[in-house]
Design a protein around this motif. Structure first.
Motif, PDB file in Angstrom:
ATOM      1  N   VAL A 162       0.783  -1.097  -0.098  1.00  0.00           N
ATOM      2  CA  VAL A 162      -0.112  -0.076  -0.113  1.00  0.00           C
ATOM      3  C   VAL A 162       0.755   1.493   0.063  1.00  0.00           C
ATOM      4  O   VAL A 162       0.284   2.521  -0.117  1.00  0.00           O
ATOM      5  CB  VAL A 162      -0.939  -0.097   1.259  1.00  0.00           C
ATOM      6  CG1 VAL A 162      -1.885  -1.188   1.379  1.00  0.00           C
ATOM      7  CG2 VAL A 162      -0.275   0.322   2.610  1.00  0.00           C
ATOM      8  N   ARG A 163       2.097   1.113   0.213  1.00  0.00           N
ATOM      9  CA  ARG A 163       3.094   2.276   0.127  1.00  0.00           C
ATOM     10  C   ARG A 163       3.958   2.313  -1.179  1.00  0.00           C
ATOM     11  O   ARG A 163       5.313   1.892  -0.767  1.00  0.00           O
ATOM     12  CB  ARG A 163       3.888   2.417   1.428  1.00  0.00           C
ATOM     13  CG  ARG A 163       3.046   2.678   2.724  1.00  0.00           C
ATOM     14  CD  ARG A 163       3.722   2.485   3.795  1.00  0.00           C
ATOM     15  NE  ARG A 163       5.076   3.714   3.943  1.00  0.00           N
ATOM     16  CZ  ARG A 163       4.884   4.758   4.338  1.00  0.00           C
ATOM     17  NH1 ARG A 163       3.793   5.211   4.821  1.00  0.00           N
ATOM     18  NH2 ARG A 163       5.994   5.433   4.429  1.00  0.00           N
ATOM     19  N   PRO A 164       3.455   2.396  -2.198  1.00  0.00           N
ATOM     20  CA  PRO A 164       4.193   2.300  -3.661  1.00  0.00           C
ATOM     21  C   PRO A 164       5.089   3.575  -3.834  1.00  0.00           C
ATOM     22  O   PRO A 164       5.015   4.715  -3.149  1.00  0.00           O
ATOM     23  CB  PRO A 164       3.144   2.281  -4.768  1.00  0.00           C
ATOM     24  CG  PRO A 164       1.969   3.134  -4.219  1.00  0.00           C
ATOM     25  CD  PRO A 164       2.128   2.895  -2.574  1.00  0.00           C
ATOM     26  N   HIS A 165       6.035   3.733  -4.733  1.00  0.00           N
ATOM     27  CA  HIS A 165       6.626   4.766  -5.137  1.00  0.00           C
ATOM     28  C   HIS A 165       5.866   5.817  -5.874  1.00  0.00           C
ATOM     29  O   HIS A 165       4.644   5.302  -6.462  1.00  0.00           O
ATOM     30  CB  HIS A 165       7.552   4.575  -6.312  1.00  0.00           C
ATOM     31  CG  HIS A 165       8.747   3.309  -5.875  1.00  0.00           C
ATOM     32  ND1 HIS A 165       9.485   3.490  -4.813  1.00  0.00           N
ATOM     33  CD2 HIS A 165       9.276   2.251  -6.674  1.00  0.00           C
ATOM     34  CE1 HIS A 165      10.352   2.438  -4.379  1.00  0.00           C
ATOM     35  NE2 HIS A 165       9.990   1.599  -5.780  1.00  0.00           N
ATOM     36  N   LEU A 166       5.809   6.858  -5.665  1.00  0.00           N
ATOM     37  CA  LEU A 166       4.888   8.215  -6.344  1.00  0.00           C
ATOM     38  C   LEU A 166       5.765   9.158  -7.076  1.00  0.00           C
ATOM     39  O   LEU A 166       6.656   9.401  -6.585  1.00  0.00           O
ATOM     40  CB  LEU A 166       4.074   8.686  -5.145  1.00  0.00           C
ATOM     41  CG  LEU A 166       3.398   7.792  -4.046  1.00  0.00           C
ATOM     42  CD1 LEU A 166       2.716   8.710  -3.134  1.00  0.00           C
ATOM     43  CD2 LEU A 166       2.299   6.971  -5.017  1.00  0.00           C
ATOM     44  N   LEU A 167       5.016   9.423  -8.336  1.00  0.00           N
ATOM     45  CA  LEU A 167       5.556  10.308  -9.140  1.00  0.00           C
ATOM     46  C   LEU A 167       4.824  11.434  -9.298  1.00  0.00           C
ATOM     47  O   LEU A 167       3.794  11.182  -9.867  1.00  0.00           O
ATOM     48  CB  LEU A 167       6.274  10.126 -10.359  1.00  0.00           C
ATOM     49  CG  LEU A 167       6.666  11.091 -11.410  1.00  0.00           C
ATOM     50  CD1 LEU A 167       7.953  11.686 -10.818  1.00  0.00           C
ATOM     51  CD2 LEU A 167       6.791  10.474 -12.856  1.00  0.00           C
ATOM     52  N   HIS A 168       4.816  12.619  -8.627  1.00  0.00           N
ATOM     53  CA  HIS A 168       4.108  13.829  -9.011  1.00  0.00           C
ATOM     54  C   HIS A 168       4.617  15.085  -8.701  1.00  0.00           C
ATOM     55  O   HIS A 168       5.738  15.204  -8.161  1.00  0.00           O
ATOM     56  CB  HIS A 168       2.871  13.593  -7.709  1.00  0.00           C
ATOM     57  CG  HIS A 168       3.224  13.709  -6.257  1.00  0.00           C
ATOM     58  ND1 HIS A 168       3.297  14.998  -5.600  1.00  0.00           N
ATOM     59  CD2 HIS A 168       3.769  12.871  -5.410  1.00  0.00           C
ATOM     60  CE1 HIS A 168       3.814  14.707  -4.454  1.00  0.00           C
ATOM     61  NE2 HIS A 168       4.142  13.296  -4.101  1.00  0.00           N
ATOM     62  N   ASP A 169       4.238  16.074  -9.296  1.00  0.00           N
ATOM     63  CA  ASP A 169       4.457  17.439  -9.471  1.00  0.00           C
ATOM     64  C   ASP A 169       6.126  17.330  -9.881  1.00  0.00           C
ATOM     65  O   ASP A 169       6.227  16.926 -10.968  1.00  0.00           O
ATOM     66  CB  ASP A 169       4.477  18.278  -8.100  1.00  0.00           C
ATOM     67  CG  ASP A 169       2.806  18.494  -7.640  1.00  0.00           C
ATOM     68  OD1 ASP A 169       2.268  18.437  -8.652  1.00  0.00           O
ATOM     69  OD2 ASP A 169       2.505  18.320  -6.345  1.00  0.00           O
ATOM     70  N   ARG A 173       8.857  10.130  -5.091  1.00  0.00           N
ATOM     71  CA  ARG A 173       8.829   9.631  -3.809  1.00  0.00           C
ATOM     72  C   ARG A 173       9.279   8.442  -3.739  1.00  0.00           C
ATOM     73  O   ARG A 173       8.495   7.417  -4.212  1.00  0.00           O
ATOM     74  CB  ARG A 173       7.490   9.755  -2.959  1.00  0.00           C
ATOM     75  CG  ARG A 173       7.165  11.359  -2.639  1.00  0.00           C
ATOM     76  CD  ARG A 173       5.902  11.308  -1.988  1.00  0.00           C
ATOM     77  NE  ARG A 173       5.767  10.664  -0.611  1.00  0.00           N
ATOM     78  CZ  ARG A 173       4.564  10.758   0.058  1.00  0.00           C
ATOM     79  NH1 ARG A 173       3.605  11.326  -0.561  1.00  0.00           N
ATOM     80  NH2 ARG A 173       4.611  10.182   1.427  1.00  0.00           N
ATOM     81  N   VAL A 174      10.424   7.868  -3.145  1.00  0.00           N
ATOM     82  CA  VAL A 174      10.901   6.612  -3.408  1.00  0.00           C
ATOM     83  C   VAL A 174      10.759   5.670  -2.167  1.00  0.00           C
ATOM     84  O   VAL A 174      11.339   6.499  -1.041  1.00  0.00           O
ATOM     85  CB  VAL A 174      12.398   6.496  -3.478  1.00  0.00           C
ATOM     86  CG1 VAL A 174      12.875   5.216  -3.551  1.00  0.00           C
ATOM     87  CG2 VAL A 174      12.754   7.003  -4.894  1.00  0.00           C
ATOM     88  N   ARG A 175       9.951   4.857  -1.910  1.00  0.00           N
ATOM     89  CA  ARG A 175       9.434   4.192  -0.754  1.00  0.00           C
ATOM     90  C   ARG A 175       9.771   2.660  -0.786  1.00  0.00           C
ATOM     91  O   ARG A 175      10.283   2.219  -1.556  1.00  0.00           O
ATOM     92  CB  ARG A 175       8.223   4.327  -0.708  1.00  0.00           C
ATOM     93  CG  ARG A 175       7.501   5.784  -0.515  1.00  0.00           C
ATOM     94  CD  ARG A 175       5.910   5.797  -0.757  1.00  0.00           C
ATOM     95  NE  ARG A 175       5.344   6.401  -0.008  1.00  0.00           N
ATOM     96  CZ  ARG A 175       3.823   6.466  -0.019  1.00  0.00           C
ATOM     97  NH1 ARG A 175       3.232   5.995  -0.885  1.00  0.00           N
ATOM     98  NH2 ARG A 175       3.253   7.184   0.980  1.00  0.00           N
ATOM     99  N   GLN A 176       9.857   2.251   0.616  1.00  0.00           N
ATOM    100  CA  GLN A 176      10.079   0.799   0.846  1.00  0.00           C
ATOM    101  C   GLN A 176       9.512   0.529   2.136  1.00  0.00           C
ATOM    102  O   GLN A 176       9.837   0.925   3.299  1.00  0.00           O
ATOM    103  CB  GLN A 176      11.538   0.678   0.924  1.00  0.00           C
ATOM    104  CG  GLN A 176      11.881  -1.169   1.011  1.00  0.00           C
ATOM    105  CD  GLN A 176      13.129  -1.581   0.879  1.00  0.00           C
ATOM    106  OE1 GLN A 176      14.014  -1.235   1.764  1.00  0.00           O
ATOM    107  NE2 GLN A 176      13.536  -2.391  -0.254  1.00  0.00           N
TER     108      GLN A 176
END
Length: 204
Positions: free
Chosen positions: A97-104, A108-111
């Motif tokens: 439920v906490r994927p990588h996100l690309l916005h603006d 956001r690199v997550r693990q």
């Protein structure tokens, strides 16, 4: 005391992730500012985590039988074993439920619940698809493998600060991460950086 508080927040994020997973409501930013592109990294890990969870469940049952004549030890071990089962489920949920996100202008690199690093797009010098299964620790590098594998490498123009789970600062100029669809992530980052349809570096 500070370490205990940090670990407690981490456990809370795992619990929230588990609730989001059960409700099928992934954390996709939620700030309502512009479009958000989502890139998962947990594909194929479900069977592995399910197997691990099953082993832990069998161990819980076995210990309950072995310690049935020692009530105090039985209760203590049972609580620890049940916590382990909850932790494993929460960890997999956090991956999901906490994927990588690309916005603006930020990637956001997550693990799971312990890494959420905001990488400004203007700090990315190059992005390439690169599959690696071995990762030696080195100054200035952040490796975020899933199943011992990373598939995307980000080279930065200048260091950005990454804080470990316990708050230790590391300045990194190279980030390796995993994405289920590494081509889509690399393409999206390249387009966002350049504002064109130029494709990223080819895999080696």
């Amino acid at each position: 005391m500070r370490t205990a508080a940090v670990l407690a927040r981490h456990e809370l994020r795992l619990l929230v992730s588990l609730l989001r997973w059960l409700a099928r409501r992934p954390d996709s930013g939620g700030d309502g500012k512009g479009s958000v592109q989502v890139f998962g990294y947990a594909q194929g890990q479900g069977a592995v985590m399910a197997g691990f969870w099953f082993v832990c469940a069998v161990e819980t049952f076995a210990m309950a039988v072995l310690l049935r004549n020692w009530p105090t030890a039985h209760r203590v071990v049972l609580v620890l074993d049940l916590y382990t089962l909850l932790f494993v489920a929460g960890l997999y949920a956090a991956w999901t439920v906490r994927p990588h996100l690309l916005h603006d202008d930020v990637l956001r690199v997550r693990q799971a619940a312990h890494v959420d690093l905001r990488v400004p797009l203007d700090r990315i010098a190059a992005v390439r698809r690169e599959t690696r299964t071995t990762h030696e620790r080195a100054d200035g590098e952040l490796n975020l493998p899933v199943g011992s594998r990373t598939t995307v490498t980000l080279q930065l123009t200048a260091p950005i600060a990454h804080f470990t789970l316990l708050g230790r600062r590391r300045d990194v100029t190279l980030i390796r991460l995993h994405a289920d669809d590494d081509r889509a992530l690399a393409d999206a980052v390249t387009r966002a950086r350049s504002g064109s349809s130029v494709r990223p570096d080819r895999p080696r």
